[in-house]
Scaffold this motif. Structure first.
Motif, PDB file in Angstrom:
ATOM      1  N   GLY A 136       0.774  -1.226   0.000  1.00  0.00           N
ATOM      2  CA  GLY A 136       0.000   0.000   0.000  1.00  0.00           C
ATOM      3  C   GLY A 136       0.808   1.279   0.000  1.00  0.00           C
ATOM      4  N   HIS A 137       2.122   1.187   0.295  1.00  0.00           N
ATOM      5  CA  HIS A 137       2.925   2.398   0.446  1.00  0.00           C
ATOM      6  C   HIS A 137       4.337   2.192  -0.096  1.00  0.00           C
ATOM      7  N   THR A 138       4.862   3.238  -0.711  1.00  0.00           N
ATOM      8  CA  THR A 138       6.274   3.309  -1.039  1.00  0.00           C
ATOM      9  C   THR A 138       6.740   4.694  -0.599  1.00  0.00           C
ATOM     10  N   HIS A 139       7.451   4.744   0.528  1.00  0.00           N
ATOM     11  CA  HIS A 139       7.863   5.998   1.136  1.00  0.00           C
ATOM     12  C   HIS A 139       9.349   5.985   1.447  1.00  0.00           C
ATOM     13  N   THR A 140       9.959   7.157   1.470  1.00  0.00           N
ATOM     14  CA  THR A 140      11.308   7.305   2.014  1.00  0.00           C
ATOM     15  C   THR A 140      11.255   8.284   3.187  1.00  0.00           C
ATOM     16  N   TYR A 141      12.106   8.050   4.181  1.00  0.00           N
ATOM     17  CA  TYR A 141      12.142   8.865   5.388  1.00  0.00           C
ATOM     18  C   TYR A 141      13.586   9.182   5.779  1.00  0.00           C
ATOM     19  N   ARG A 142      13.736  10.299   6.452  1.00  0.00           N
ATOM     20  CA  ARG A 142      14.912  10.515   7.286  1.00  0.00           C
ATOM     21  C   ARG A 142      14.510  10.060   8.689  1.00  0.00           C
ATOM     22  N   VAL A 143      15.273   9.161   9.266  1.00  0.00           N
ATOM     23  CA  VAL A 143      14.960   8.604  10.579  1.00  0.00           C
ATOM     24  C   VAL A 143      16.071   8.999  11.545  1.00  0.00           C
ATOM     25  N   ASP A 144      15.730   9.794  12.549  1.00  0.00           N
ATOM     26  CA  ASP A 144      16.715  10.256  13.523  1.00  0.00           C
ATOM     27  C   ASP A 144      16.658   9.500  14.840  1.00  0.00           C
ATOM     28  N   SER A 145      15.555   8.807  15.082  1.00  0.00           N
ATOM     29  CA  SER A 145      15.403   7.991  16.285  1.00  0.00           C
ATOM     30  C   SER A 145      14.147   7.152  16.102  1.00  0.00           C
ATOM     31  N   PRO A 146      13.865   6.240  17.012  1.00  0.00           N
ATOM     32  CA  PRO A 146      12.644   5.439  16.872  1.00  0.00           C
ATOM     33  C   PRO A 146      11.351   6.242  16.906  1.00  0.00           C
ATOM     34  N   VAL A 147      11.412   7.519  17.249  1.00  0.00           N
ATOM     35  CA  VAL A 147      10.190   8.331  17.292  1.00  0.00           C
ATOM     36  C   VAL A 147      10.307   9.597  16.444  1.00  0.00           C
ATOM     37  N   GLU A 148      11.375   9.690  15.647  1.00  0.00           N
ATOM     38  CA  GLU A 148      11.586  10.872  14.809  1.00  0.00           C
ATOM     39  C   GLU A 148      11.739  10.458  13.346  1.00  0.00           C
ATOM     40  N   PRO A 349      -1.566  10.743  13.348  1.00  0.00           N
ATOM     41  CA  PRO A 349      -1.138  11.886  14.169  1.00  0.00           C
ATOM     42  C   PRO A 349      -0.128  11.495  15.239  1.00  0.00           C
ATOM     43  N   HIS A 350       0.656  12.479  15.665  1.00  0.00           N
ATOM     44  CA  HIS A 350       1.613  12.284  16.763  1.00  0.00           C
ATOM     45  C   HIS A 350       0.930  12.782  18.047  1.00  0.00           C
TER      46      HIS A 350
END
Length: 355
Positions: A136-148, A349-350
């Motif tokens: 359902g998704h193809t996304h890229t992220y910058r991940v700085d921590s398990p919650v960022e 949402p966060h």
């Protein structure tokens, strides 16, 4: 800390226990056979199956591990994105358990959980570039921590996994056809000029696989002899050598177009995160052999650590939900009983309560 994970976002029902970051056990029920006759997931049937098997799986998990519900510290549940009816089954079950046991409730972003799943097998390093590639998704992220997580590129229409499923359906492959397409493609060399790379003639990090899917549909329309006579695994096994060779070439070429598209987009993402120490590739399509190979080559070229979950952690599972929930709980991030399920198409949402 003992965390229960609950996963009901699509067509896999699963529960798992993680204790202090370590997977204790998992129970999973697949609905593949239920939906195969329809050639894809039927949301109403998926919801009913979750409702039927989730209590049984939970009871089996607790009995097998010798744990009691009263010992749970945290109940983590996939809150979205996913099929709304399916998600509501898991969220309702989680709320009931939380209310009856006193365990804290934590809603987990299903997409983030995929990228955190490798934490059950190894230590994650940050910052990282994350590629989530699923049905359902193809996304890229910058991940700085398990919650960022910072979203860099997103799906505009068809995700990579959806394109695999639709092409497999065009060829009348039995459901789920993505793996069968990958396996058959291993038997041939790809024709890199046969199909276009998807939405790469731009500077965007977003993904669109609808054009590639249409190109394959047009090709198959001109070569109807490629289509299997019956939507059965045995029909693949009984192909004559010539038909099999031609079909394998088509599968390999489509596979290459998807993998090369992902490579180009992920390379752009790495350019935007010059301090990245790792490339995390997760989701159901992360099990694809050519994609794993392309991402391995790219990580080596860019001098970053490649993080790939084991095959059992690529598909939807409750272990990743429990692992993500455990990380949130350790940071004091919870929800109350007003927690809402979030269907596909809406942003999760966060809205944690931090204690």
């Amino acid at each position: 800390m003992l965390t229960l994970g609950i996963e009901t976002s699509c067509d896999e029902t699963a529960v798992a226990l993680v204790e202090d970051g370590r997977l204790v056990a998992q129970e999973l029920a697949s609905q593949v056979d239920v939906h195969a006759v329809f050639g894809g997931v039927v949301p109403e049937i998926a919801s009913r199956e979750h409702l039927r098997v989730l209590p049984v799986l939970f009871r089996t998990l607790m009995e097998r591990t010798g744990k009691r519900p009263e010992e749970l510290d945290t109940i983590a549940v996939a809150r979205g994105p996913g099929l709304l009816g399916a998600l509501l089954v898991g969220v309702s079950f989680a709320k009931t358990l939380s209310l009856s046991t006193g365990a804290r409730l934590t809603g987990v972003n299903h997409l983030w959980a995929h990228l955190l799943a490798p934490s059950l097998e190894r230590e994650l390093v940050f910052p990282a570039v994350g590629l989530l590639v699923s049905g359902g998704h193809t996304h890229t992220y910058r991940v700085d921590s398990p919650v960022e997580f910072e979203l860099l590129g997103r799906t505009l229409d068809d995700a990579a996994g959806e394109a695999f499923d639709k092409v497999a359906k065009l060829l009348n492959f039995p459901y789920p056809g993505g793996k069968k397409l990958d396996d058959l493609g291993k038997e041939a060399e790809p024709d890199t000029a046969l199909f276009p790379k998807a939405y790469v003639d731009n500077n965007s990090l977003d993904f669109s696989f609808s054009g590639l899917k249409t190109a394959v549909a047009n090709y198959v329309g001109k070569h109807p002899e490629l289509v299997l006579e019956r939507m059965e695994t045995s029909a693949l096994d009984k192909l004559d050598a010539g038909h099999r060779e031609t079909l394998a070439g088509v599968c390999a070429s489509f596979n290459w177009s998807v993998a090369e598209t992902l490579r180009i987009k992920v390379e752009r993402a790495l350019d935007q995160v010059p301090d990245a120490k790792a490339l995390v590739v997760a989701g159901g399509v992360a099990a694809n052999s050519m994609i794993r190979g392309f991402m391995s080559d790219l990580a080596r070229e860019r001098g970053v650590e490649l993080v790939l979950p084991g095959f059992s952690l690529c598909t939807d599972n409750a272990a990743m939900i429990a692992a993500a929930g455990d990380m949130l709980a350790r940071r004091g991030m919870y929800h109350d009983l007003s927690l809402e399920a979030v269907p596909r198409g809406r942003t999760v949402p966060h809205d944690w309560i931090v204690k």
